[in-house]
Design a protein around this motif. Sequence first.
Motif, short mmCIF file in Angstrom:
data_model
loop_
_atom_site.label_atom_id
_atom_site.label_comp_id
_atom_site.label_asym_id
_atom_site.label_seq_id
_atom_site.Cartn_x
_atom_site.Cartn_y
_atom_site.Cartn_z
N GLY A 42 0.80 -1.23 0.00
CA GLY A 42 0.00 0.00 0.00
C GLY A 42 0.83 1.27 0.00
O GLY A 42 0.46 2.26 -0.65
N THR A 43 1.96 1.26 0.72
CA THR A 43 2.82 2.45 0.75
C THR A 43 3.40 2.73 -0.63
O THR A 43 3.45 3.89 -1.08
CB THR A 43 3.96 2.25 1.77
OG1 THR A 43 3.41 2.06 3.06
CG2 THR A 43 4.89 3.46 1.78
N THR A 44 3.82 1.68 -1.32
CA THR A 44 4.37 1.84 -2.67
C THR A 44 3.34 2.43 -3.61
O THR A 44 3.62 3.38 -4.35
CB THR A 44 4.85 0.48 -3.21
OG1 THR A 44 5.66 -0.17 -2.24
CG2 THR A 44 5.64 0.65 -4.50
N ARG A 96 1.31 9.96 -6.12
CA ARG A 96 1.77 11.34 -5.95
C ARG A 96 2.39 11.89 -7.22
O ARG A 96 2.60 13.11 -7.35
CB ARG A 96 2.80 11.41 -4.83
CG ARG A 96 2.27 11.05 -3.45
CD ARG A 96 3.42 10.89 -2.46
NE ARG A 96 4.34 12.02 -2.49
CZ ARG A 96 5.61 11.96 -2.11
NH1 ARG A 96 6.13 10.81 -1.71
NH2 ARG A 96 6.37 13.03 -2.14
N TYR A 97 2.72 11.01 -8.17
CA TYR A 97 3.47 11.42 -9.35
C TYR A 97 2.64 11.26 -10.63
O TYR A 97 1.62 10.58 -10.66
CB TYR A 97 4.74 10.58 -9.49
CG TYR A 97 5.70 10.73 -8.34
CD1 TYR A 97 6.55 11.82 -8.26
CD2 TYR A 97 5.77 9.76 -7.33
CE1 TYR A 97 7.44 11.96 -7.20
CE2 TYR A 97 6.66 9.90 -6.27
CZ TYR A 97 7.49 11.00 -6.21
OH TYR A 97 8.36 11.13 -5.17
N ALA A 142 0.61 -8.28 -5.40
CA ALA A 142 1.29 -7.05 -4.99
C ALA A 142 2.00 -6.38 -6.16
O ALA A 142 1.93 -5.15 -6.32
CB ALA A 142 2.28 -7.37 -3.87
N GLU A 143 2.69 -7.16 -6.98
CA GLU A 143 3.37 -6.61 -8.15
C GLU A 143 2.36 -6.03 -9.14
O GLU A 143 2.62 -5.01 -9.79
CB GLU A 143 4.22 -7.69 -8.82
CG GLU A 143 5.40 -8.14 -7.97
CD GLU A 143 6.11 -9.35 -8.55
OE1 GLU A 143 5.77 -9.75 -9.68
OE2 GLU A 143 6.99 -9.90 -7.87
N THR A 144 1.20 -6.69 -9.24
CA THR A 144 0.16 -6.21 -10.15
C THR A 144 -0.36 -4.85 -9.73
O THR A 144 -0.59 -3.97 -10.57
CB THR A 144 -1.00 -7.22 -10.20
OG1 THR A 144 -0.51 -8.46 -10.70
CG2 THR A 144 -2.11 -6.73 -11.11
N GLU A 145 -0.57 -4.64 -8.43
CA GLU A 145 -1.09 -3.36 -7.95
C GLU A 145 -0.12 -2.23 -8.24
O GLU A 145 -0.53 -1.11 -8.57
CB GLU A 145 -1.39 -3.44 -6.45
CG GLU A 145 -2.59 -4.31 -6.11
CD GLU A 145 -3.84 -3.90 -6.88
OE1 GLU A 145 -4.14 -2.68 -6.93
OE2 GLU A 145 -4.51 -4.79 -7.44
N VAL A 146 1.17 -2.50 -8.13
CA VAL A 146 2.17 -1.49 -8.47
C VAL A 146 2.10 -1.14 -9.95
O VAL A 146 2.05 0.04 -10.33
CB VAL A 146 3.59 -1.99 -8.09
CG1 VAL A 146 4.67 -1.08 -8.69
CG2 VAL A 146 3.74 -2.08 -6.58
N ALA A 147 2.08 -2.16 -10.81
CA ALA A 147 2.02 -1.92 -12.26
C ALA A 147 0.74 -1.20 -12.64
O ALA A 147 0.74 -0.29 -13.49
CB ALA A 147 2.14 -3.25 -13.00
N ARG A 148 -0.38 -1.59 -12.03
CA ARG A 148 -1.67 -0.96 -12.35
C ARG A 148 -1.65 0.53 -12.00
O ARG A 148 -2.16 1.37 -12.76
CB ARG A 148 -2.79 -1.68 -11.61
CG ARG A 148 -4.18 -1.17 -11.97
CD ARG A 148 -5.26 -1.96 -11.26
NE ARG A 148 -5.37 -3.30 -11.80
CZ ARG A 148 -5.37 -4.41 -11.09
NH1 ARG A 148 -5.24 -4.35 -9.76
NH2 ARG A 148 -5.50 -5.59 -11.66
N ALA A 149 -1.07 0.87 -10.86
CA ALA A 149 -0.99 2.28 -10.46
C ALA A 149 -0.09 3.06 -11.41
O ALA A 149 -0.39 4.22 -11.75
CB ALA A 149 -0.46 2.38 -9.03
N MET A 150 0.99 2.45 -11.87
CA MET A 150 1.87 3.12 -12.83
C MET A 150 1.15 3.38 -14.15
O MET A 150 1.30 4.45 -14.76
CB MET A 150 3.13 2.28 -13.06
CG MET A 150 4.08 2.28 -11.87
SD MET A 150 5.58 1.27 -12.20
CE MET A 150 6.55 1.64 -10.73
N VAL A 151 0.36 2.43 -14.60
CA VAL A 151 -0.43 2.62 -15.82
C VAL A 151 -1.39 3.79 -15.65
O VAL A 151 -1.51 4.66 -16.52
CB VAL A 151 -1.21 1.33 -16.16
CG1 VAL A 151 -2.25 1.60 -17.24
CG2 VAL A 151 -0.25 0.23 -16.60
#
Length: 256
Positions: free
Chosen positions: A157-159, A165-166, A190-199
Amino acid sequence: MWQEDRHQRIRALLATLERVSTERIMAELGVSRETVRRDLVDLEALGELRRVHGGVTRPADEAPIAERSHTHVKSKNAIARAATALVSSGQTLFIDAGTTTAILAEELAKLANLTIITNSIDVAQKMRATGEKTDTSNEIILLGGSISDRAFATVGGTTVAEILRYRADVALLSPVAIDHRHGATNFDHAETEVARAMVAHSDRVVILADYSKIGQCSRIAFCPINRVDILITNKKGADGPALLSLRKKLPQVILA
């Protein structure tokens, strides 16, 4: 037997066995080959299995990262060089964790005046300036979070909160798999949530996928096919049906 009952039986077989033949499923369910075929097509569309010659397997997982770092190295190098050619000075880039993006970082480190935002400790280390900081040095932002037990990267969640923010010009992402129906997919939540947020927080999405990932589907979708701006893959298999299907859906495919 009702369709949902058949689906549950197929799921149960895959939970026990990594690979199940079509004949085994027919025998277990007592139904025709055509009925099994329809069920498998439906379950594959849901990302619950992957059809292979003669049967089905579980959705694609990745081998341990130490093992993956030694596979398809030439293909990943070619993809990294092609991706670097798309990058311009002054851009802000999201980069996720993976063996392909680690190689990409080595190429990007030769450039200047970039802002790199990443959850990959490997990427951050390879991008870090080795000399004195200058006005044209790259800025490297390593996202906080918990250390993943699958990769040398931060997740959680922190990641994800930090990503939000960006805003990036481009997200350069390497999935477990990509196909024309489900888009880019990963195995780990967990890796998916990071990639989804970047998209979600990028103007453009560039997917880096060596030929072994084309036409494959893992269990969690993070980027629909209509959100992919560019796919960079290898010339190997360029005439295969999986890549031809992707070409029909995507604005640009680069063969490295």
